[in-house]
Design a protein around this motif. Structure first.
Motif, mmCIF file in Angstrom:
data_model
loop_
_atom_site.group_PDB
_atom_site.id
_atom_site.type_symbol
_atom_site.label_atom_id
_atom_site.label_comp_id
_atom_site.label_asym_id
_atom_site.label_seq_id
_atom_site.Cartn_x
_atom_site.Cartn_y
_atom_site.Cartn_z
ATOM 1 N N TYR A 48 -14.315 94.361 -41.595
ATOM 2 C CA TYR A 48 -13.821 95.697 -41.252
ATOM 3 C C TYR A 48 -15.025 96.616 -41.039
ATOM 4 C CZ TYR A 48 -11.929 100.378 -41.638
ATOM 5 O OH TYR A 48 -11.621 101.694 -41.395
ATOM 6 N N ILE A 49 -15.148 97.140 -39.828
ATOM 7 C CA ILE A 49 -16.274 97.999 -39.469
ATOM 8 C C ILE A 49 -15.778 99.441 -39.372
ATOM 9 C CG2 ILE A 49 -18.182 98.358 -37.877
ATOM 10 C CD1 ILE A 49 -18.052 95.568 -39.233
ATOM 11 N N LYS A 50 -16.248 100.288 -40.263
ATOM 12 C CA LYS A 50 -15.807 101.690 -40.295
ATOM 13 C C LYS A 50 -16.306 102.449 -39.083
ATOM 14 C CE LYS A 50 -14.002 105.440 -42.076
ATOM 15 N NZ LYS A 50 -12.528 105.616 -42.104
ATOM 16 N N ASP A 51 -17.611 102.430 -38.858
ATOM 17 C CA ASP A 51 -18.192 103.130 -37.697
ATOM 18 C C ASP A 51 -19.638 102.663 -37.546
ATOM 19 O OD1 ASP A 51 -19.056 104.781 -35.691
ATOM 20 O OD2 ASP A 51 -18.331 106.632 -36.592
ATOM 21 N N GLU A 52 -19.851 101.736 -36.619
ATOM 22 C CA GLU A 52 -21.189 101.192 -36.416
ATOM 23 C C GLU A 52 -21.483 101.072 -34.923
ATOM 24 O OE1 GLU A 52 -23.536 100.549 -38.555
ATOM 25 O OE2 GLU A 52 -22.430 100.735 -40.450
ATOM 26 N N THR A 53 -22.753 101.305 -34.587
ATOM 27 C CA THR A 53 -23.211 101.179 -33.209
ATOM 28 C C THR A 53 -24.243 100.056 -33.136
ATOM 29 O OG1 THR A 53 -22.839 103.523 -32.742
ATOM 30 C CG2 THR A 53 -24.332 102.336 -31.270
ATOM 31 N N TYR A 54 -24.086 99.196 -32.128
ATOM 32 C CA TYR A 54 -24.959 98.035 -31.983
ATOM 33 C C TYR A 54 -25.654 98.082 -30.629
ATOM 34 C CZ TYR A 54 -22.015 96.466 -35.834
ATOM 35 O OH TYR A 54 -21.338 96.390 -37.023
ATOM 36 N N THR A 55 -26.948 98.293 -30.643
ATOM 37 C CA THR A 55 -27.741 98.292 -29.419
ATOM 38 C C THR A 55 -27.956 96.839 -28.969
ATOM 39 O OG1 THR A 55 -29.841 98.150 -30.600
ATOM 40 C CG2 THR A 55 -28.933 100.369 -30.200
ATOM 41 N N SER A 77 -21.536 93.082 -21.855
ATOM 42 C CA SER A 77 -22.739 92.406 -21.370
ATOM 43 C C SER A 77 -23.855 92.537 -22.403
ATOM 44 C CB SER A 77 -23.193 93.025 -20.047
ATOM 45 O OG SER A 77 -23.654 94.354 -20.256
ATOM 46 N N GLU A 78 -24.891 91.713 -22.262
ATOM 47 C CA GLU A 78 -25.995 91.730 -23.224
ATOM 48 C C GLU A 78 -26.719 93.067 -23.240
ATOM 49 O OE1 GLU A 78 -28.603 88.529 -22.390
ATOM 50 O OE2 GLU A 78 -27.162 86.956 -22.932
ATOM 51 N N GLU A 79 -26.683 93.790 -22.126
ATOM 52 C CA GLU A 79 -27.427 95.054 -22.020
ATOM 53 C C GLU A 79 -26.616 96.255 -22.499
ATOM 54 O OE1 GLU A 79 -26.932 92.994 -19.400
ATOM 55 O OE2 GLU A 79 -28.841 91.937 -19.624
ATOM 56 N N THR A 80 -25.381 96.037 -22.914
ATOM 57 C CA THR A 80 -24.497 97.143 -23.280
ATOM 58 C C THR A 80 -24.577 97.458 -24.770
ATOM 59 O OG1 THR A 80 -22.942 96.523 -21.537
ATOM 60 C CG2 THR A 80 -22.102 97.965 -23.275
ATOM 61 N N THR A 81 -24.653 98.735 -25.103
ATOM 62 C CA THR A 81 -24.548 99.190 -26.489
ATOM 63 C C THR A 81 -23.071 99.275 -26.865
ATOM 64 O OG1 THR A 81 -26.621 100.428 -26.465
ATOM 65 C CG2 THR A 81 -24.968 101.104 -28.090
ATOM 66 N N VAL A 82 -22.727 98.742 -28.039
ATOM 67 C CA VAL A 82 -21.330 98.656 -28.466
ATOM 68 C C VAL A 82 -21.136 99.471 -29.737
ATOM 69 C CG1 VAL A 82 -19.498 97.122 -29.269
ATOM 70 C CG2 VAL A 82 -21.046 96.375 -27.451
ATOM 71 N N ARG A 83 -20.037 100.227 -29.763
ATOM 72 C CA ARG A 83 -19.682 100.971 -30.972
ATOM 73 C C ARG A 83 -18.282 100.555 -31.419
ATOM 74 N NH1 ARG A 83 -18.328 107.435 -31.633
ATOM 75 N NH2 ARG A 83 -18.220 107.465 -33.934
ATOM 76 N N PHE A 84 -18.158 100.251 -32.721
ATOM 77 C CA PHE A 84 -16.868 99.912 -33.307
ATOM 78 C C PHE A 84 -16.473 100.994 -34.308
ATOM 79 C CE2 PHE A 84 -18.288 95.426 -32.434
ATOM 80 C CZ PHE A 84 -17.359 95.177 -31.440
ATOM 81 N N VAL A 85 -15.227 101.461 -34.216
ATOM 82 C CA VAL A 85 -14.693 102.462 -35.141
ATOM 83 C C VAL A 85 -13.372 101.925 -35.699
ATOM 84 C CG1 VAL A 85 -13.887 104.821 -35.451
ATOM 85 C CG2 VAL A 85 -15.785 104.348 -33.873
#
Length: 214
Positions: A48-55, A77-85
């Motif tokens: 469970y990811i509360k709020d994280e950003t992955y470069t 894609s590999e170049e995309t920054t992803v944020r999970f909330v």
């Protein structure tokens, strides 16, 4: 290494000693209602990811050590920054064959839920290898095998990089008293829910692998 296995019925113990090995599955144990034998979370890890950003850099680093992350990040894609909330992920292991044992003999505890009949598996490595060979021959498929003590550390993980193996972790309560040791055989490629099967190692092989305790 030596481990012990308990049986509810003498017939099942005798079959094992003769080399007739009954293999259970994760799907089977998820459906058993007995609180010590069954586990609805068998072979499942939850994140469970509360709020994280992955470069992109962070994603690459996590993917080196956490197999689940490739599936989680796979939509981008590999170049995309992803944020999970408020994101929840279940890592569900493909249904696999297993044999459960214990590193500590405890007749008093195991007799009610697991049975009073007991054998010793005298050589865990040889047992794993022999069953693997029999499975490959019987099913005409590739098999990934492994064995280990169960870790009673299962929890909802808040960090994707905190990888726990779904097959080798369980909740501390009520399972830790079992001191479980597991043999796992993953079928490759996966076949969905597996049927329980019995494989034959022959009585000659079994005589060298097992010892009757009671």
């Amino acid at each position: 290494m030596e481990v012990y296995k308990y049986f509810k019925e003498k017939k099942f113990k005798d079959d094992f000693l003769m080399g007739k090995i009954r293999l259970g599955t994760f799907s089977l144990y998820r459906g058993i209602e007995n609180k010590h034998q069954g586990d609805a979370h068998e072979g499942i890890s939850t994140y469970y990811i509360k709020d994280e950003t992955y470069t992109p850099e962070i994603k690459k680093e996590i993917e080196k050590s956490t197999p689940l992350s490739k599936m989680i990040f796979g939509f981008a894609s590999e170049e995309t920054t992803v944020r999970f909330v408020d994101a929840k992920f279940n890592h569900i292991l493909n249904d696999s064959y297993m044999v459960c044992a214990t590193t500590e003999r405890n007749d008093e505890f195991f007799k009610d839920d697991f049975g009073e009949h007991c054998i010793k598996i005298k050589n865990t490595t040889a047992f794993l290898v022999m069953v693997t060979h029999a499975l490959k021959t019987s099913l005409n498929t590739d098999v990934v095998d492994y064995m280990d003590k169960v870790s009673y550390t299962k929890k909802i993980n808040s960090d994707i990089s905190e990888y726990e193996h779904p097959a080798l972790t369980k909740h501390e309560h009520p399972y830790s008293i079992q001191k479980e040791f597991r043999f796992i055989w993953e079928i490759t490629p996966p076949r969905g829910n597996l049927d329980i099967i019995t494989i034959d190692l022959s009585s000659e092989i079994a005589e060298n692998l097992f010892e009757e305790i009671k």
